[in-house]
Design a protein around this motif. Structure first.
Motif, PDB file in Angstrom:
ATOM      1  N   GLU A 221      -1.159  15.038  -1.554  1.00  0.00           N
ATOM      2  CA  GLU A 221      -1.568  16.894  -1.209  1.00  0.00           C
ATOM      3  C   GLU A 221      -1.948  16.523  -2.657  1.00  0.00           C
ATOM      4  N   ARG A 222      -1.537  16.404  -4.094  1.00  0.00           N
ATOM      5  CA  ARG A 222      -2.160  16.457  -5.017  1.00  0.00           C
ATOM      6  C   ARG A 222      -4.052  16.144  -5.261  1.00  0.00           C
ATOM      7  N   ILE A 223      -3.614  15.031  -3.941  1.00  0.00           N
ATOM      8  CA  ILE A 223      -5.496  14.782  -4.716  1.00  0.00           C
ATOM      9  C   ILE A 223      -6.022  15.614  -3.693  1.00  0.00           C
ATOM     10  N   ALA A 224      -5.833  16.394  -2.554  1.00  0.00           N
ATOM     11  CA  ALA A 224      -6.230  17.122  -1.363  1.00  0.00           C
ATOM     12  C   ALA A 224      -6.109  18.593  -1.779  1.00  0.00           C
ATOM     13  N   GLU A 225      -5.772  18.849  -3.071  1.00  0.00           N
ATOM     14  CA  GLU A 225      -5.912  19.846  -3.616  1.00  0.00           C
ATOM     15  C   GLU A 225      -7.133  20.100  -4.155  1.00  0.00           C
ATOM     16  N   LYS A 226      -7.341  18.935  -5.323  1.00  0.00           N
ATOM     17  CA  LYS A 226      -8.116  18.558  -6.697  1.00  0.00           C
ATOM     18  C   LYS A 226      -9.016  18.766  -5.428  1.00  0.00           C
TER      19      LYS A 226
ATOM     20  N   SER B 278       0.430   4.184   7.105  1.00  0.00           N
ATOM     21  CA  SER B 278       0.643   5.446   6.383  1.00  0.00           C
ATOM     22  C   SER B 278      -0.848   6.189   6.454  1.00  0.00           C
ATOM     23  N   ASP B 279      -1.806   5.682   6.250  1.00  0.00           N
ATOM     24  CA  ASP B 279      -3.091   6.679   6.085  1.00  0.00           C
ATOM     25  C   ASP B 279      -2.502   8.224   7.220  1.00  0.00           C
ATOM     26  N   ARG B 280      -1.759   7.830   8.249  1.00  0.00           N
ATOM     27  CA  ARG B 280      -0.988   8.926   8.977  1.00  0.00           C
ATOM     28  C   ARG B 280      -0.309  10.156   8.473  1.00  0.00           C
ATOM     29  N   LEU B 281       0.240   9.724   7.392  1.00  0.00           N
ATOM     30  CA  LEU B 281       0.541  10.524   5.998  1.00  0.00           C
ATOM     31  C   LEU B 281      -0.490  11.774   5.314  1.00  0.00           C
ATOM     32  N   PHE B 282      -1.566  10.847   5.410  1.00  0.00           N
ATOM     33  CA  PHE B 282      -2.260  11.061   4.086  1.00  0.00           C
ATOM     34  C   PHE B 282      -3.450  11.940   4.808  1.00  0.00           C
ATOM     35  N   LEU B 283      -3.677  11.912   5.629  1.00  0.00           N
ATOM     36  CA  LEU B 283      -4.447  12.593   6.793  1.00  0.00           C
ATOM     37  C   LEU B 283      -3.442  13.732   7.018  1.00  0.00           C
ATOM     38  N   GLU B 284      -2.608  13.454   7.309  1.00  0.00           N
ATOM     39  CA  GLU B 284      -1.598  14.979   8.296  1.00  0.00           C
ATOM     40  C   GLU B 284      -1.862  16.156   6.723  1.00  0.00           C
ATOM     41  N   SER B 285      -1.127  15.747   5.044  1.00  0.00           N
ATOM     42  CA  SER B 285      -0.996  15.581   4.430  1.00  0.00           C
ATOM     43  C   SER B 285      -2.325  16.564   3.377  1.00  0.00           C
ATOM     44  N   CYS B 286      -3.829  16.221   3.789  1.00  0.00           N
ATOM     45  CA  CYS B 286      -5.005  16.600   3.443  1.00  0.00           C
ATOM     46  C   CYS B 286      -5.579  17.452   4.682  1.00  0.00           C
TER      47      CYS B 286
ATOM     48  N   ARG C  87       0.884  -1.003   0.054  1.00  0.00           N
ATOM     49  CA  ARG C  87      -0.027  -0.279  -0.226  1.00  0.00           C
ATOM     50  C   ARG C  87       0.994   0.942  -0.270  1.00  0.00           C
ATOM     51  N   VAL C  88       0.543   1.360  -1.045  1.00  0.00           N
ATOM     52  CA  VAL C  88       1.802   3.324  -1.220  1.00  0.00           C
ATOM     53  C   VAL C  88       1.168   4.345  -0.636  1.00  0.00           C
ATOM     54  N   ILE C  89       1.239   4.888   0.519  1.00  0.00           N
ATOM     55  CA  ILE C  89       1.453   6.731   0.226  1.00  0.00           C
ATOM     56  C   ILE C  89       2.059   7.114   0.657  1.00  0.00           C
ATOM     57  N   THR C  90       1.954   8.543  -1.240  1.00  0.00           N
ATOM     58  CA  THR C  90       3.394   9.206  -0.739  1.00  0.00           C
ATOM     59  C   THR C  90       2.424  10.954  -0.110  1.00  0.00           C
TER      60      THR C  90
END
Ligand code: ATP
Length: 325
Positions: A143-148, A170-178, A135-138
């Motif tokens: 950030e780019r999906i959050a921008e959209k 891995s979802d911590r990075l997703f949550l923090e970025s969003c 499961r890859v989260i970058t």
């Protein structure tokens, strides 16, 4: 954009009900006066049966040469080594944002699904006794999906970030970025665990406005949302990159009803309307949506909605409205 007139659209009708609903969408595009060059591209199960290959590298290059893609649905070849052609298109054209609007008489929300990473990264080790999927989260992907998502939420009510960060690190990075993107953009945001979101979508869907989430969660929640709206056949999607786009109904090839003339074409017509909007023709998109809503209100409904109309009847109702108004 300079309008659709000089544009090239790849048309991938695909398999099962794909060709039936794409034919309907093209008839509606004709009726609304859409003008673009159509480039038919055969991809999918039928192609695999004929040639042993669902999609070639040349097909992919051909898709890249078009301004955008109108897609029906493709079936999955019975080959354990088959890798999804649609996932490959999304990845190679970097169509990272899957925008899925859900509208009915009293509901109006949008799921924004990350489309190129997460559990659909394609990084897998498959064994007899044990298999692994990476499961890859970058940060960049998040950030780019959050921008959209913020582009949409900025002129609406609120953004809900859906995750499972209590279990998946891995979802911590997703949550923090969003969260960071929403704060920078001045968009009101909240977050919710995916299991709670699945429950709330059924018991209180009105609470949602724009939802942003990772690939697999978005895939599952959007089929659930379609059920809440009334049918998979009603729902459209846009797969967007920074320069390219693919428009498709969210349903699959539905082999169980293929060839019966009863597939609901509304999701495909709405996807074509999203395409017109993206091609710089918002007035045509608005007219197409009005025609769909009028047809449904007049009872032009396929069996998935409890009606007795066929695909052609619904298409005719939409086309007649467009010719009259
Ligand atoms: P895939 O793996 O490609 O997603 P699937 O068979 O798992 O395919 P769908 O093809 O989306 O999923 O079909 C799920 C169910 O919804 C089927 O019973 C199908 O008949 C129904 N369905 C899907 N699309 C439509 C439609 N446009 N009109 C009517 N029923 C539909």
């Amino acid at each position: 954009m300079s309008g659709a007139g000089s544009k090239k659209v790849a048309v991938v009708a695909g398999d099962g009900i794909g060709p039936e609903v794409v034919e309907s969408a093209l008839a509606v595009l004709d009726a609304v006066g859409a003008q673009f060059e159509r480039v038919p591209v055969e991809i999918g199960l039928a192609r695999w049966k004929r040639t042993g290959q669902a999609m070639s590298n040349e097909d992919l290059e051909g898709l890249k040469e078009c301004d955008c893609i109108l897609f029906g649905a493709i079936g999955t070849p019975p080959d354990p080594n088959y890798k999804s052609a649609l996932l490959r298109i999304r990845k190679e054209l970097d169509l990272y944002a899957n925008i899925r609007p859900f509208q009915s008489q009293d509901l109006d929300f949008i799921i924004v699904r990350e489309n190129t990473e997460g559990l659909y990264s394609g990084l897998e080790e498959v064994g007899v006794e044990e298999s692994h999927t990476m499961r890859v989260i970058t940060r960049r992907g998040s950030e780019r999906i959050a921008e959209k998502a913020c582009d949409l939420a900025a002129c609406r009510r609120m953004l809900t970030i859906i995750h499972k960060s209590n279990v998946l690190r891995s979802d911590r990075l997703f949550l923090e970025s969003c969260r960071a993107v929403a704060a920078r953009r001045g968009v009101l945001s909240e977050d919710m665990l995916v299991d709670a979101a699945a429950y709330n979508l059924v018991v209180n869907p009105k609470r949602f406005d724009v939802l942003v989430t990772t690939n697999l969660f978005g895939d599952i929640l959007s089929d659930e949302a379609a059920g809440v709206i009334g049918s998979l056949g009603l729902c459209a999607s846009a797969n967007l990159g920074d320069a390219r786009a693919l428009f498709e109904p969210i349903h699959g090839s539905a082999p169980d009803i293929a060839g019966k003339g009863i597939a609901n074409p509304v999701g495909a017509i709405r996807s074509a309307a999203m395409m017109m909007e993206w091609l710089g023709e918002p007035e045509k998109a608005r007219r197409m949506e009005a025609a769909v809503q009028n047809a449904l209100a007049c009872g032009a409904k396929t069996p998935d909605l409890g009606g007795s109309c066929g695909t052609a009847d619904v298409t005719r109702a939409v086309v007649e409205y467009l010719k009259a108004f």
